[in-house]
Scaffold this motif. Structure first.
Motif: not given
Length: 105
Positions: A12-13, A36-44, A46-48
């Motif tokens: 995630v980092r 990009v913000r929305e896609e990056l936040w979705a990845v972050v 979902a992967s916490l």
């Protein structure tokens, strides 16, 4: 845009540092398009794993920003007549169970 993280997996980092700078451990800052913000936040979010994250980004509202959270938080964002306010998690404000504390002794 600012994202702060706590106890997140290394991948995630890594995903965050591809798009943003990390001026302090767990704090990421950058200027990203909305897509990009929305896609990056979705990845972050979902992967916490066991971790948590907070995202603050510009928005067209009275405060001019939005706060999003993912994972367990000590504070929660509440909407009060269109304003985002922060309140302490009600579960943490509850008084401790004295009987349980005595049993531990």
């Amino acid at each position: 845009m600012v994202i702060t993280t706590a106890a997140v997996p290394d991948h995630v980092r890594g995903a965050l540092t591809r798009w943003m700078i990390e001026p302090k451990a767990g704090c990421y800052v950058g200027t990203l398009s909305a897509r990009v913000r929305e896609e990056l936040w979705a990845v972050v979010s979902a992967s916490l794993g066991e971790g948590s994250a907070v995202c603050i980004h510009p928005s067209d509202n009275e405060q001019r920003f939005l706060v999003r959270t993912a994972g367990p938080q000590r504070r929660e964002v509440v909407d009060y007549e269109g304003l985002q306010l922060i309140q302490m998690n009600p579960q943490e404000l509850a008084e401790p169970d004295v009987g349980a504390m005595r049993a531990d002794l």
